[in-house]
Design a protein around this motif. Structure first.
Motif, PDB file in Angstrom:
ATOM      1  N   CYS A   1      -5.509  -5.638   0.002  1.00  0.00           N
ATOM      2  CA  CYS A   1      -6.771  -4.923   0.175  1.00  0.00           C
ATOM      3  C   CYS A   1      -7.303  -5.221   1.565  1.00  0.00           C
ATOM      4  O   CYS A   1      -6.680  -5.966   2.326  1.00  0.00           O
ATOM      5  CB  CYS A   1      -7.791  -5.311  -0.896  1.00  0.00           C
ATOM      6  SG  CYS A   1      -8.286  -7.027  -0.846  1.00  0.00           S
ATOM      7  N   ARG A   2      -8.472  -4.639   1.868  1.00  0.00           N
ATOM      8  CA  ARG A   2      -9.092  -4.891   3.171  1.00  0.00           C
ATOM      9  C   ARG A   2     -10.587  -4.618   3.091  1.00  0.00           C
ATOM     10  O   ARG A   2     -11.063  -4.000   2.138  1.00  0.00           O
ATOM     11  CB  ARG A   2      -8.455  -4.013   4.252  1.00  0.00           C
ATOM     12  CG  ARG A   2      -8.818  -2.546   4.147  1.00  0.00           C
ATOM     13  CD  ARG A   2      -8.118  -1.717   5.196  1.00  0.00           C
ATOM     14  NE  ARG A   2      -8.701  -0.379   5.246  1.00  0.00           N
ATOM     15  CZ  ARG A   2      -8.180   0.626   5.912  1.00  0.00           C
ATOM     16  NH1 ARG A   2      -7.051   0.480   6.580  1.00  0.00           N
ATOM     17  NH2 ARG A   2      -8.775   1.803   5.930  1.00  0.00           N
ATOM     18  N   TRP A   3     -11.313  -5.085   4.094  1.00  0.00           N
ATOM     19  CA  TRP A   3     -12.693  -4.678   4.296  1.00  0.00           C
ATOM     20  C   TRP A   3     -12.851  -4.338   5.771  1.00  0.00           C
ATOM     21  O   TRP A   3     -12.092  -4.794   6.606  1.00  0.00           O
ATOM     22  CB  TRP A   3     -13.706  -5.709   3.821  1.00  0.00           C
ATOM     23  CG  TRP A   3     -13.796  -7.013   4.580  1.00  0.00           C
ATOM     24  CD1 TRP A   3     -13.249  -8.207   4.205  1.00  0.00           C
ATOM     25  CD2 TRP A   3     -14.488  -7.276   5.817  1.00  0.00           C
ATOM     26  NE1 TRP A   3     -13.551  -9.189   5.128  1.00  0.00           N
ATOM     27  CE2 TRP A   3     -14.312  -8.637   6.119  1.00  0.00           C
ATOM     28  CE3 TRP A   3     -15.237  -6.487   6.689  1.00  0.00           C
ATOM     29  CZ2 TRP A   3     -14.856  -9.235   7.259  1.00  0.00           C
ATOM     30  CZ3 TRP A   3     -15.777  -7.073   7.832  1.00  0.00           C
ATOM     31  CH2 TRP A   3     -15.586  -8.430   8.101  1.00  0.00           C
TER      32      TRP A   3
ATOM     33  N   TYR B   1     -14.754  -3.158 -10.736  1.00  0.00           N
ATOM     34  CA  TYR B   1     -15.805  -3.361  -9.746  1.00  0.00           C
ATOM     35  C   TYR B   1     -17.167  -3.606 -10.398  1.00  0.00           C
ATOM     36  O   TYR B   1     -17.993  -4.343  -9.857  1.00  0.00           O
ATOM     37  CB  TYR B   1     -15.861  -2.180  -8.779  1.00  0.00           C
ATOM     38  CG  TYR B   1     -14.545  -1.966  -8.061  1.00  0.00           C
ATOM     39  CD1 TYR B   1     -13.971  -2.978  -7.297  1.00  0.00           C
ATOM     40  CD2 TYR B   1     -13.852  -0.762  -8.161  1.00  0.00           C
ATOM     41  CE1 TYR B   1     -12.760  -2.799  -6.652  1.00  0.00           C
ATOM     42  CE2 TYR B   1     -12.640  -0.568  -7.514  1.00  0.00           C
ATOM     43  CZ  TYR B   1     -12.101  -1.595  -6.761  1.00  0.00           C
ATOM     44  OH  TYR B   1     -10.901  -1.417  -6.126  1.00  0.00           O
TER      45      TYR B   1
ATOM     46  N   LEU C   1     -15.261  -1.977   1.237  1.00  0.00           N
ATOM     47  CA  LEU C   1     -14.068  -2.592   0.663  1.00  0.00           C
ATOM     48  C   LEU C   1     -13.102  -1.458   0.361  1.00  0.00           C
ATOM     49  O   LEU C   1     -13.486  -0.446  -0.218  1.00  0.00           O
ATOM     50  CB  LEU C   1     -14.409  -3.355  -0.613  1.00  0.00           C
ATOM     51  CG  LEU C   1     -15.597  -4.321  -0.553  1.00  0.00           C
ATOM     52  CD1 LEU C   1     -15.675  -5.125  -1.840  1.00  0.00           C
ATOM     53  CD2 LEU C   1     -15.535  -5.226   0.644  1.00  0.00           C
ATOM     54  N   GLU C   2     -11.831  -1.648   0.742  1.00  0.00           N
ATOM     55  CA  GLU C   2     -10.881  -0.543   0.657  1.00  0.00           C
ATOM     56  C   GLU C   2      -9.471  -0.989   0.300  1.00  0.00           C
ATOM     57  O   GLU C   2      -9.123  -2.145   0.443  1.00  0.00           O
ATOM     58  CB  GLU C   2     -10.762   0.166   2.018  1.00  0.00           C
ATOM     59  CG  GLU C   2     -12.024   0.732   2.572  1.00  0.00           C
ATOM     60  CD  GLU C   2     -11.802   1.359   3.933  1.00  0.00           C
ATOM     61  OE1 GLU C   2     -12.080   2.559   4.053  1.00  0.00           O
ATOM     62  OE2 GLU C   2     -11.342   0.665   4.865  1.00  0.00           O
ATOM     63  N   ARG C   3      -8.671   0.002  -0.066  1.00  0.00           N
ATOM     64  CA  ARG C   3      -7.221  -0.108  -0.203  1.00  0.00           C
ATOM     65  C   ARG C   3      -6.780  -1.222  -1.144  1.00  0.00           C
ATOM     66  O   ARG C   3      -5.819  -1.923  -0.893  1.00  0.00           O
ATOM     67  CB  ARG C   3      -6.545  -0.292   1.156  1.00  0.00           C
ATOM     68  CG  ARG C   3      -6.846   0.761   2.213  1.00  0.00           C
ATOM     69  CD  ARG C   3      -6.456   2.161   1.744  1.00  0.00           C
ATOM     70  NE  ARG C   3      -6.338   3.106   2.828  1.00  0.00           N
ATOM     71  CZ  ARG C   3      -7.328   3.853   3.306  1.00  0.00           C
ATOM     72  NH1 ARG C   3      -8.542   3.749   2.809  1.00  0.00           N
ATOM     73  NH2 ARG C   3      -7.108   4.702   4.282  1.00  0.00           N
ATOM     74  N   PHE C   4      -7.506  -1.363  -2.272  1.00  0.00           N
ATOM     75  CA  PHE C   4      -7.082  -2.333  -3.288  1.00  0.00           C
ATOM     76  C   PHE C   4      -5.832  -1.787  -3.957  1.00  0.00           C
ATOM     77  O   PHE C   4      -5.860  -0.701  -4.540  1.00  0.00           O
ATOM     78  CB  PHE C   4      -8.192  -2.550  -4.317  1.00  0.00           C
ATOM     79  CG  PHE C   4      -9.312  -3.403  -3.805  1.00  0.00           C
ATOM     80  CD1 PHE C   4      -9.295  -4.767  -4.005  1.00  0.00           C
ATOM     81  CD2 PHE C   4     -10.358  -2.839  -3.090  1.00  0.00           C
ATOM     82  CE1 PHE C   4     -10.320  -5.561  -3.511  1.00  0.00           C
ATOM     83  CE2 PHE C   4     -11.394  -3.621  -2.598  1.00  0.00           C
ATOM     84  CZ  PHE C   4     -11.368  -4.988  -2.807  1.00  0.00           C
TER      85      PHE C   4
ATOM     86  N   HIS D   1      -7.611  -7.751   6.646  1.00  0.00           N
ATOM     87  CA  HIS D   1      -6.621  -7.521   5.588  1.00  0.00           C
ATOM     88  C   HIS D   1      -6.379  -8.770   4.740  1.00  0.00           C
ATOM     89  O   HIS D   1      -6.454  -9.894   5.238  1.00  0.00           O
ATOM     90  CB  HIS D   1      -5.288  -7.093   6.219  1.00  0.00           C
ATOM     91  CG  HIS D   1      -5.392  -5.816   6.995  1.00  0.00           C
ATOM     92  ND1 HIS D   1      -5.226  -4.580   6.413  1.00  0.00           N
ATOM     93  CD2 HIS D   1      -5.663  -5.581   8.301  1.00  0.00           C
ATOM     94  CE1 HIS D   1      -5.378  -3.639   7.329  1.00  0.00           C
ATOM     95  NE2 HIS D   1      -5.652  -4.215   8.484  1.00  0.00           N
TER      96      HIS D   1
ATOM     97  N   ARG E   1       0.822  -1.210   0.000  1.00  0.00           N
ATOM     98  CA  ARG E   1       0.000   0.000   0.000  1.00  0.00           C
ATOM     99  C   ARG E   1       0.856   1.261   0.000  1.00  0.00           C
ATOM    100  O   ARG E   1       0.543   2.239  -0.681  1.00  0.00           O
ATOM    101  CB  ARG E   1      -0.949  -0.007   1.204  1.00  0.00           C
ATOM    102  CG  ARG E   1      -2.064  -1.007   1.011  1.00  0.00           C
ATOM    103  CD  ARG E   1      -2.990  -1.153   2.174  1.00  0.00           C
ATOM    104  NE  ARG E   1      -3.164   0.032   2.982  1.00  0.00           N
ATOM    105  CZ  ARG E   1      -3.633   0.001   4.229  1.00  0.00           C
ATOM    106  NH1 ARG E   1      -3.979  -1.141   4.790  1.00  0.00           N
ATOM    107  NH2 ARG E   1      -3.772   1.122   4.916  1.00  0.00           N
TER     108      ARG E   1
ATOM    109  N   GLY F   1      -6.284  -7.981  -9.478  1.00  0.00           N
ATOM    110  CA  GLY F   1      -7.380  -7.182  -8.935  1.00  0.00           C
ATOM    111  C   GLY F   1      -8.656  -7.994  -8.828  1.00  0.00           C
ATOM    112  O   GLY F   1      -9.356  -7.948  -7.811  1.00  0.00           O
TER     113      GLY F   1
ATOM    114  N   LEU G   1      -8.422 -10.414  -5.949  1.00  0.00           N
ATOM    115  CA  LEU G   1      -8.598  -9.729  -4.665  1.00  0.00           C
ATOM    116  C   LEU G   1     -10.077  -9.451  -4.396  1.00  0.00           C
ATOM    117  O   LEU G   1     -10.589  -9.759  -3.315  1.00  0.00           O
ATOM    118  CB  LEU G   1      -7.799  -8.421  -4.635  1.00  0.00           C
ATOM    119  CG  LEU G   1      -6.293  -8.549  -4.418  1.00  0.00           C
ATOM    120  CD1 LEU G   1      -5.581  -7.269  -4.835  1.00  0.00           C
ATOM    121  CD2 LEU G   1      -5.989  -8.884  -2.967  1.00  0.00           C
TER     122      LEU G   1
END
Length: 148
Positions: free
Chosen positions: A62-64, A118, A73-76, A49, A25, A88, A91
């Motif tokens: 990534c994370r949720w 997405y 859902l974040e930080r892809f 994570h 990241r 992607g 993930l």
């Protein structure tokens, strides 16, 4: 481009694995996209994570996390040399499969260039374009959660 033999995405909580997640990241968001570091490191303890590896090498993250609105859902992030291999998609698929059964409202803030990714997973743009950390985004919500 070298041939990819194996893509593996797994949920991680071990400090050594989390450091790999944070390093990916940092490289993608702080170094490459020039995001302010203070915006990058928030909500870490309340997030779930994920670390993606290509042929055993850390390649994406990534994370949720649960928010007051639902599941975000974040930080892809995928390192530049691993883009274009389907990381992607791997993930997103893994994260969606990991969400709890009560995850009825699932959303994310998609950078413009990732909207197509997405959309493949049933997300739709629900608000006008906006800026976050100096980058243009769209809020997207998973279709199954739009009617709730």
């Amino acid at each position: 481009m070298p041939e990819v033999k194996e893509i593996q995405v797994k949920k991680v909580s071990d400090p050594a694995d989390l450091e790999k997640v944070f390093a990916i990241r940092r490289e993608v968001f702080v170094v490459e996209q020039d995001c302010p570091p203070e915006l990058e490191w928030e909500f870490e303890d309340e997030s779930v994570h994920f670390l993606a590896k290509v042929d055993g090498e850390p390649a994406g993250a990534c994370r949720w996390r649960k928010t007051d609105k639902g599941y975000k859902l974040e930080r892809f992030a995928v390192l530049a040399k691993f883009r274009g291999f389907g990381l992607g998609q791997a993930l997103v698929k893994t994260v969606l499969e990991d969400l709890p059964e009560d995850a009825t409202y699932v959303y994310l803030h998609a950078q413009i260039q990732a909207v197509g990714l997405y959309t493949k997973f049933g997300f739709e743009k629900v608000e006008p374009q906006f800026e976050e950390a100096g980058i243009q985004h769209y809020k997207m919500v998973k279709k199954s959660s739009l009617s709730l």
